[in-house]
Design a protein around this motif. Structure first.
Motif, PDB file in Angstrom:
ATOM      1  N   TYR A  37      87.392 -58.324 -45.264  1.00  9.16           N
ATOM      2  CA  TYR A  37      87.451 -59.836 -46.001  1.00  9.16           C
ATOM      3  C   TYR A  37      88.764 -60.387 -45.514  1.00  9.16           C
ATOM      4  CZ  TYR A  37      87.420 -62.440 -50.080  1.00  9.16           C
ATOM      5  OH  TYR A  37      87.731 -63.581 -51.106  1.00  9.16           O
ATOM      6  N   ASP A  97      87.145 -60.480 -57.839  1.00  6.86           N
ATOM      7  CA  ASP A  97      85.681 -60.882 -57.767  1.00  6.86           C
ATOM      8  C   ASP A  97      85.090 -60.933 -56.296  1.00  6.86           C
ATOM      9  OD1 ASP A  97      86.025 -60.859 -60.550  1.00  6.86           O
ATOM     10  OD2 ASP A  97      85.560 -63.082 -60.786  1.00  6.86           O
ATOM     11  N   ARG A  98      85.693 -61.933 -55.376  1.00 12.49           N
ATOM     12  CA  ARG A  98      85.195 -62.140 -54.305  1.00 12.49           C
ATOM     13  C   ARG A  98      85.333 -61.095 -53.229  1.00 12.49           C
ATOM     14  NH1 ARG A  98      85.577 -67.241 -51.341  1.00 12.49           N
ATOM     15  NH2 ARG A  98      87.805 -66.995 -51.198  1.00 12.49           N
ATOM     16  N   LEU A 124      85.184 -57.962 -53.643  1.00 15.89           N
ATOM     17  CA  LEU A 124      84.055 -56.905 -53.905  1.00 15.89           C
ATOM     18  C   LEU A 124      82.788 -57.469 -53.552  1.00 15.89           C
ATOM     19  CD1 LEU A 124      85.684 -55.213 -57.041  1.00 15.89           C
ATOM     20  CD2 LEU A 124      85.961 -54.700 -54.837  1.00 15.89           C
ATOM     21  N   ARG A 125      82.739 -58.681 -53.930  1.00 20.81           N
ATOM     22  CA  ARG A 125      81.255 -59.323 -53.763  1.00 20.81           C
ATOM     23  C   ARG A 125      80.970 -59.561 -52.023  1.00 20.81           C
ATOM     24  NH1 ARG A 125      80.880 -64.703 -56.072  1.00 20.81           N
ATOM     25  NH2 ARG A 125      81.742 -65.413 -54.101  1.00 20.81           N
ATOM     26  N   ASP A 126      82.065 -60.235 -51.409  1.00 23.17           N
ATOM     27  CA  ASP A 126      81.738 -60.846 -50.182  1.00 23.17           C
ATOM     28  C   ASP A 126      82.072 -59.946 -49.031  1.00 23.17           C
ATOM     29  OD1 ASP A 126      80.553 -62.864 -51.483  1.00 23.17           O
ATOM     30  OD2 ASP A 126      82.489 -64.146 -51.384  1.00 23.17           O
ATOM     31  N   HIS A 146      83.117 -56.481 -46.945  1.00 24.13           N
ATOM     32  CA  HIS A 146      82.166 -55.246 -46.584  1.00 24.13           C
ATOM     33  C   HIS A 146      83.206 -54.112 -46.036  1.00 24.13           C
ATOM     34  CE1 HIS A 146      78.649 -58.282 -45.964  1.00 24.13           C
ATOM     35  NE2 HIS A 146      79.603 -58.904 -45.442  1.00 24.13           N
TER      36      HIS A 146
END
Ligand code: FAD
Length: 152
Positions: A105, A69-70, A72-74, A76
């Motif tokens: 990440y 989740d994170r 992919l979201r946070d 780059h």
């Protein structure tokens, strides 16, 4: 000498960094119990700055195992670099050359995501232990001993 509780499990994992936690997570997904122990506290590991670039295979593993989740979201996407030489700039296009990219990440993020997933799933991860010892590794009575920090 006081002997603490004996915990029976299928796999003992010495070290609960990203690799140890990922192993524990993957084993749990196929129904195999494990106990992971680490010398450092969770906070110490979270505060140790290390990797910042994840290769595509690492990201794919996080996605396939449901811990993305994170990232992919946070994170780059880092799809290439520029090298300057011979009076010009030359683009190294990861996608074009390898059909893959890396992801920016932090490793501390991967650690936190895996530690949270293990906690959520009831995984047995013990941070801040000491005197970790693997005994009789090749026998049927193989075991791992450890002491809790601050304990006897
Ligand atoms: C400055 C730096 C930058 C980096 N940048 C990148 C990058 O950009 N991209 C990349 O892919 N990789 C990078 N790396 C490499 C990456 O950080 C490592 O590959 C990664 O940490 C390996 O994870 P691990 O879980 O195997 O080991 P670790 O993260 O080292 O975890 C091992 C754990 O084992 C515990 N431990 C040690 N001995 C015992 C014991 N006897 N009993 C119990 N526990 C024990 C330690 O406390 C630790 O928590 C970098 C590394 C450094 C140092």
């Amino acid at each position: 000498m006081t002997v603490g509780p004996v915990i029976r499990t299928q796999v003992g994992i010495v070290a609960a960094g990203p690799a140890g936690l990922m192993l524990s997570h993957l084993l749990a997904r196929v129904g195999i119990d494990s106990v992971a122990v680490d010398l450092r506290s969770r906070r110490e590991i979270e505060e140790t700055r290390r990797a910042g670039i994840l290769e595509q295979g690492s990201v794919e593993l996080l996605v396939e195992s449901g811990v993305s989740d994170r990232v992919l979201r946070d994170g780059h996407e880092h799809a290439g670099i520029g090298l300057a030489f011979g009076g010009g700039s030359h683009r190294i296009d990861f996608h074009g050359l390898a059909g893959a990219a890396t992801q920016l990440y932090p490793q501390t993020g991967v650690f936190i995501d895996l530690a949270d997933a293990r906690k959520r799933d009831g995984g047995d991860v013990r941070f801040g232990v000491r005197d970790v010892e693997v005994v009789d590794f090749t026998s049927d009575s193989r075991r791992c001993s450890a002491r809790k920090c601050g304990g006897p």
